[in-house]
Design an enzyme around this catalytic site. Structure first.
Site, mmCIF file in Angstrom:
data_model
loop_
_atom_site.group_PDB
_atom_site.id
_atom_site.type_symbol
_atom_site.label_atom_id
_atom_site.label_comp_id
_atom_site.label_asym_id
_atom_site.label_seq_id
_atom_site.Cartn_x
_atom_site.Cartn_y
_atom_site.Cartn_z
ATOM 1 N N ARG A 212 0.822 -1.232 0.000
ATOM 2 C CA ARG A 212 0.000 0.000 0.000
ATOM 3 C C ARG A 212 0.852 1.278 0.000
ATOM 4 O O ARG A 212 0.492 2.287 0.599
ATOM 5 C CB ARG A 212 -0.953 0.039 1.206
ATOM 6 C CG ARG A 212 -1.901 -1.112 1.290
ATOM 7 C CD ARG A 212 -2.937 -1.147 0.160
ATOM 8 N NE ARG A 212 -3.677 -2.370 0.242
ATOM 9 C CZ ARG A 212 -3.307 -3.503 -0.389
ATOM 10 N NH1 ARG A 212 -2.260 -3.525 -1.187
ATOM 11 N NH2 ARG A 212 -4.008 -4.601 -0.252
ATOM 12 N N SER A 261 -10.338 0.379 3.915
ATOM 13 C CA SER A 261 -9.616 -0.015 5.131
ATOM 14 C C SER A 261 -8.957 1.198 5.777
ATOM 15 O O SER A 261 -8.220 1.930 5.118
ATOM 16 C CB SER A 261 -8.524 -1.032 4.796
ATOM 17 O OG SER A 261 -9.115 -2.199 4.297
ATOM 18 N N GLU A 331 -4.018 3.595 6.885
ATOM 19 C CA GLU A 331 -3.868 3.476 5.432
ATOM 20 C C GLU A 331 -4.572 4.672 4.765
ATOM 21 O O GLU A 331 -4.120 5.184 3.753
ATOM 22 C CB GLU A 331 -4.496 2.160 4.961
ATOM 23 C CG GLU A 331 -4.426 1.951 3.457
ATOM 24 C CD GLU A 331 -4.917 0.563 3.043
ATOM 25 O OE1 GLU A 331 -4.666 -0.414 3.789
ATOM 26 O OE2 GLU A 331 -5.549 0.465 1.989
HETATM 27 C C1 FAD Z 1 -15.483 0.802 -0.277
HETATM 28 C C2 FAD Z 1 -14.001 0.915 -0.481
HETATM 29 C C3 FAD Z 1 -13.242 -0.225 -0.676
HETATM 30 C C4 FAD Z 1 -11.855 -0.132 -0.878
HETATM 31 N N1 FAD Z 1 -11.142 -1.283 -1.056
HETATM 32 C C5 FAD Z 1 -9.811 -1.203 -1.277
HETATM 33 C C6 FAD Z 1 -9.040 -2.390 -1.501
HETATM 34 O O1 FAD Z 1 -9.551 -3.497 -1.533
HETATM 35 N N2 FAD Z 1 -7.715 -2.257 -1.693
HETATM 36 C C7 FAD Z 1 -7.097 -1.036 -1.693
HETATM 37 O O2 FAD Z 1 -5.885 -0.980 -1.901
HETATM 38 N N3 FAD Z 1 -7.789 0.098 -1.474
HETATM 39 C C8 FAD Z 1 -9.134 0.051 -1.268
HETATM 40 N N4 FAD Z 1 -9.847 1.201 -1.056
HETATM 41 C C9 FAD Z 1 -9.120 2.498 -0.967
HETATM 42 C C10 FAD Z 1 -8.985 3.234 -2.288
HETATM 43 O O3 FAD Z 1 -10.036 2.922 -3.189
HETATM 44 C C11 FAD Z 1 -7.636 2.981 -2.966
HETATM 45 O O4 FAD Z 1 -6.556 3.376 -2.141
HETATM 46 C C12 FAD Z 1 -7.517 3.731 -4.297
HETATM 47 O O5 FAD Z 1 -6.382 3.292 -4.972
HETATM 48 C C13 FAD Z 1 -7.444 5.248 -4.136
HETATM 49 O O6 FAD Z 1 -7.618 5.824 -5.416
HETATM 50 P P1 FAD Z 1 -8.271 7.273 -5.573
HETATM 51 O O7 FAD Z 1 -8.247 7.635 -7.008
HETATM 52 O O8 FAD Z 1 -9.591 7.319 -4.931
HETATM 53 O O9 FAD Z 1 -7.220 8.156 -4.785
HETATM 54 P P2 FAD Z 1 -7.492 9.376 -3.796
HETATM 55 O O10 FAD Z 1 -8.227 8.887 -2.598
HETATM 56 O O11 FAD Z 1 -8.079 10.507 -4.550
HETATM 57 O O12 FAD Z 1 -5.997 9.722 -3.393
HETATM 58 C C14 FAD Z 1 -5.205 8.762 -2.683
HETATM 59 C C15 FAD Z 1 -3.743 9.212 -2.792
HETATM 60 O O13 FAD Z 1 -3.342 9.149 -4.162
HETATM 61 C C16 FAD Z 1 -2.908 10.430 -4.621
HETATM 62 N N5 FAD Z 1 -3.347 10.560 -6.011
HETATM 63 C C17 FAD Z 1 -4.593 10.511 -6.517
HETATM 64 N N6 FAD Z 1 -4.580 10.680 -7.853
HETATM 65 C C18 FAD Z 1 -3.279 10.861 -8.201
HETATM 66 C C19 FAD Z 1 -2.601 11.112 -9.432
HETATM 67 N N7 FAD Z 1 -3.224 11.190 -10.613
HETATM 68 N N8 FAD Z 1 -1.251 11.255 -9.389
HETATM 69 C C20 FAD Z 1 -0.569 11.169 -8.227
HETATM 70 N N9 FAD Z 1 -1.153 10.946 -7.031
HETATM 71 C C21 FAD Z 1 -2.495 10.788 -7.026
HETATM 72 C C22 FAD Z 1 -3.541 11.434 -3.674
HETATM 73 O O14 FAD Z 1 -2.794 12.631 -3.585
HETATM 74 C C23 FAD Z 1 -3.530 10.667 -2.365
HETATM 75 O O15 FAD Z 1 -2.257 10.754 -1.774
HETATM 76 C C24 FAD Z 1 -11.229 1.142 -0.867
HETATM 77 C C25 FAD Z 1 -11.998 2.294 -0.676
HETATM 78 C C26 FAD Z 1 -13.369 2.181 -0.488
HETATM 79 C C27 FAD Z 1 -14.175 3.436 -0.298
#
Ligand code: FAD
Length: 344
Positions: A212, A261, A331
């Site tokens: 992660r 998580s 996380e």
């Molecule tokens: C219901 C639910 C279930 C989930 N299950 C999982 C799972 O099974 N496994 C898991 O790993 N995660 C899970 N997550 C967490 C999340 O979906 C992941 O961490 C996902 O990868 C985050 O992506 P995001 O685009 O929403 O990032 P954001 O939440 O928008 O950002 C997360 C981080 O990434 C950075 N970021 C975003 N976009 C960019 C970009 N283009 N360039 C550089 N940095 C960037 C942000 O600055 C921040 O530091 C879950 C979340 C929810 C709500």
């Protein structure tokens, strides 16, 4: 580099200077940039927690030229000196935005960065025989990429079928599930460096992937990424994806306001098990409670504040340490200013 977002809480004078600098950035971008530029733009609707305040400056670059203009405008007001906090935003599914918002620049690649292109026939020199490649824009939803691959009988991304993040956020967080992670499928990533104002290509080995985590910083905006996917059996791929979806629906409060998580799993154990063992299921702070379905998910209800999430995280962390001696590490990412509370 700018101050870490978690720690940024500018004084009144600093905030006035910052406001003036952001006015200058907004002014220099309006008219030159194709994408949206907004002052004081609400972020809650752009996150799965649907909590928190506005971005002092919100920018949705439409492409590489917009990024260059943005980078130059930020540099013009002293980005390198750390004057302005910067936050790349994806689908906001791993973030808790402060109730006071983000006193800097939030950069979100919009729908124009949501696309997938196959590389075509097998490339000479691909490391895995029979594998195929695809390039995906950073705003592409992870389930979209998983489904795209499944339709073509390509395996490796099934784990992401129900992860509500984007390719950019997934790479930054090294999203994973069911024993797989995005790092295993990615070959290279194109990053716009807000420090150097250039588009750089970084190979998988340069991205410092771990559980992660990656070494991407707030100043590294993922623009798109190359994926390498192995040929597989379409029916088996679809079956795995159906199983993952079903498993999630019965074990996680997916539809509720949450960010997945809350804590990383400690080596050899699960954060959910430790929280449950500490008797914390259902425990709440303000409008946020430990889910009764999965103890490592904290769900927000009516009237919840982002600060409630932070308070509950601190409380649970202290209680788990007391009962098990294990120090849980969040996380989910807290961005903007939060009060440090007593854990009790
Ligand atoms: C219901 C639910 C279930 C989930 N299950 C999982 C799972 O099974 N496994 C898991 O790993 N995660 C899970 N997550 C967490 C999340 O979906 C992941 O961490 C996902 O990868 C985050 O992506 P995001 O685009 O929403 O990032 P954001 O939440 O928008 O950002 C997360 C981080 O990434 C950075 N970021 C975003 N976009 C960019 C970009 N283009 N360039 C550089 N940095 C960037 C942000 O600055 C921040 O530091 C879950 C979340 C929810 C709500």
């Amino acid at each position: 580099m700018s101050a870490p977002l978690e720690a940024c809480c500018p004084s009144d004078t600093a905030r006035m200077n910052l406001d003036a600098a952001l006015d200058r950035v907004a002014e220099s971008l309006s008219g030159s940039i194709t994408g949206r530029v907004r002052r004081s733009w609400p972020l809650a609707p752009l996150t799965t927690y649907r909590l928190g305040g506005p971005a002092a400056l919100y920018v949705e670059p439409a492409g590489a030229r917009d990024l260059e203009l943005l980078g130059a405008a930020l540099r013009g007001v002293g980005l390198e000196a750390g004057a302005i906090p910067v936050l790349p935003l994806g689908r906001g599914s791993n973030l808790v935005v402060s109730d006071d918002g983000i006193p800097g620049v939030v950069i979100r690649l919009g729908s124009r960065a949501a696309w997938i292109e196959p590389w075509g026939p097998p490339q000479p020199g691909l490391p895995e025989e029979g594998s195929r490649g695809a390039t995906a824009g950073a705003a592409t939803a992870l389930p979209q990429l998983a489904n795209w691959a499944a339709r073509r009988g390509l395996e490796g991304m099934e784990f992401a079928v129900a992860i509500p993040g984007s390719v950019g956020g997934g790479l930054r967080m090294n999203a994973g599930a069911y024993g797989r992670e995005i790092a295993e499928c990615v070959a290279a990533v194109r990053v716009f460096s807000l420090d150097r104002l250039v588009l750089e290509v970084r190979s998988r080995s340069e991205l410092g992937f771990a559980y992660r985590r990656s070494n991407l910083s707030e100043h590294d905006l993922v623009v798109d990424a190359d994926f390498l996917l192995a040929r597989g059996d379409t029916a088996a791929i679809r079956k795995r994806m159906d199983e993952y979806r079903r498993h999630r629906a019965s074990t996680q409060p997916g539809a509720a306001q949450n960010a997945g998580s809350v804590f990383r799993n400690p080596p050899g154990d699960s954060a959910g098990r430790l929280i449950e063992a500490a008797g914390l299921k259902g425990c709440n702070k303000g409008g946020v409670a430990v889910s009764s379905l999965h103890a490592n998910f904290f769900v927000a209800g009516p009237g919840a504040l982002a600060q409630d999430v932070r308070d509950l995280v601190e409380h649970v962390r202290a209680a788990v340490y007391e009962t098990s001696g294990v120090e849980l590490e969040p996380e989910i990412r807290f961005v903007g200013a939060f009060n440090q509370q007593d854990a009790a």
